[in-house]
Enzyme design. Structure first.
Site, mmCIF file in Angstrom:
data_model
loop_
_atom_site.group_PDB
_atom_site.id
_atom_site.type_symbol
_atom_site.label_atom_id
_atom_site.label_comp_id
_atom_site.label_asym_id
_atom_site.label_seq_id
_atom_site.Cartn_x
_atom_site.Cartn_y
_atom_site.Cartn_z
ATOM 1 N N CYS A 147 0.865 -1.177 0.000
ATOM 2 C CA CYS A 147 0.000 0.000 0.000
ATOM 3 C C CYS A 147 0.900 1.225 0.000
ATOM 4 C CB CYS A 147 -0.915 0.004 1.220
ATOM 5 S SG CYS A 147 -1.915 1.501 1.340
ATOM 6 N N GLY A 148 0.973 1.896 -1.147
ATOM 7 C CA GLY A 148 1.835 3.066 -1.254
ATOM 8 C C GLY A 148 1.335 4.241 -0.444
ATOM 9 N N HIS A 149 0.010 4.474 -0.475
ATOM 10 C CA HIS A 149 -0.506 5.594 0.317
ATOM 11 C C HIS A 149 -0.333 5.296 1.807
ATOM 12 C CE1 HIS A 149 -4.405 3.585 1.328
ATOM 13 N NE2 HIS A 149 -4.493 4.530 2.248
ATOM 14 N N GLY A 209 -0.438 4.365 -4.558
ATOM 15 C CA GLY A 209 1.025 4.340 -4.563
ATOM 16 C C GLY A 209 1.605 3.157 -5.302
ATOM 17 N N SER A 210 1.152 1.934 -4.948
ATOM 18 C CA SER A 210 1.656 0.754 -5.651
ATOM 19 C C SER A 210 1.210 0.759 -7.106
ATOM 20 C CB SER A 210 1.191 -0.524 -4.948
ATOM 21 O OG SER A 210 -0.228 -0.570 -4.874
#
Length: 335
Positions: free
Chosen positions: A91-93, A256-257
């Protein structure tokens, strides 16, 4: 009132997407790796995920993570990412939110102009750098895991929209990337219902047609979501996109990802130069930036190391009670 468990959280958002950091009140996660711990909580304490993500404490588009101890040298802590359906590989965020919290709350030694934060996630080790001016955290950039195109020029058949074509790429999770303009699919708040149906049908069709497995982490398998791109609203942005993932969740951030996978896809197709920057808008117009740091391999795939940048903010703190007398204490969902 009979309280059987109390959980504490830090409430955050990154580009509009919620991230609930569950800091304590859950069992100690068992496992030598983050993947093993993710498997353990799914088997032994999944009711706490549903309690913290679903109604009445959460909602259909809630997102969060269970904080845990680090497992690798250089990491400050670990995280198990979770949402309305199960547990995410990346999870990028959430990475941006976690790094922001670590600096704002003093979990790590703070240095200016940037503070380094190491995070162990199911997809691997993530290294973030948070702007710090001595009082406030600013933008966060993080070095992503190797990202690559798993299969390009894929066509799947959906019940409502017919044949849909795009690429399958990995940026910490697997996504189907589709050009929304080809299907009259605008990316904006007023088109959410069509985006959800479009994305969910593509994800289901893709998972039915392909056995998607990470070449080095076999526990990461299957298409996690669909990312629909179209024209941006802001001058200077490269594109806008909307990610439909898990059980028809709609990401308010640019993902993000997903931005990392998009960087890999564009680079692979020669549409993003090595010194270029992808300026990626979300469904609500918030922005992440992505660029290529270098080339690498991931199994048999040519891959890149993307860097993703965004910012996050603390919204509040929560104390949540589990009362076993309450028939709805472990959550429900109305769509």
């Amino acid at each position: 009132m009979r309280i059987t468990r109390t959980l504490n959280t830090i409430e955050m958002h990154t580009g509009g997407e919620p991230f609930r950091i569950i800091t304590n009140g859950f069992p100690r996660l068992v496992g030598q790796t983050i993947v093993e711990r993710r498997e353990w909580i799914q088997k032994h304490a999944d009711q706490l995920r549903s309690a913290m993500m679903l109604e009445p404490r959460g909602h259909a588009d809630m997102y969060g993570g269970f904080l845990t101890e680090p497992v690798s040298e250089g990491a400050d802590f670990g995280i198990i990412f979770t949402q309305n359906k199960d547990y995410s590989p990346h999870c990028g965020h959430g990475t941006i939110a976690l790094a922001t919290a670590a600096v704002e709350l003093g979990w790590v030694e703070r240095t200016s102009p940037e503070t380094r934060v190491g995070i162990d996630a199911p997809c691997g080790f993530l290294e973030a750098f948070v702007q710090w001016d001595g009082e406030n955290a600013g933008n966060v950039r993080f070095v992503n895991v190797p990202s690559f195109v798993w299969k390009k020029d894929v066509t799947v058949n959906t019940p409502t929209f017919g044949s849909v074509s795009g690429d399958i790429a990995y940026g910490g999770a697997f996504y189907f990337y589709v050009d929304g303009a080809q299907y009259d699919m605008a990316v904006g708040e007023n088109n959410v219902d069509r985006l959800k149906q479009f994305g969910d049908e593509i994800t289901q069709a893709t998972n039915a047609a392909f056995d998607i497995v990470h070449p080095e982490i076999p526990e990461i398998r299957g298409l996690y979501g669909t990312i629909i791109s179209n024209a941006p609203r802001h001058p200077g942005s490269t594109q806008a996109n909307c990610c439909i993932f898990a059980d028809r969740e709609v990401d308010r951030s640019p993902t993000g990802s997903g931005t990392a996978g998009r960087v890999a896809q564009l680079y692979h197709r020669g549409k993003l130069p090595s010194d270029g920057t992808l300026v990626n808008e979300s469904i609500i117009g918030t922005i992440f930036k992505g660029r290529v740091l270098g080339e690498t391999k991931c199994g048999e795939f040519d891959a890149v190391i993307p860097e993703i940048e965004g910012n996050a903010f603390i919204c509040g703190y929560g104390t949540w009670l589990i009362d076993e007398r309450d028939p709805l204490t472990y959550g429900f969902l109305v769509r």
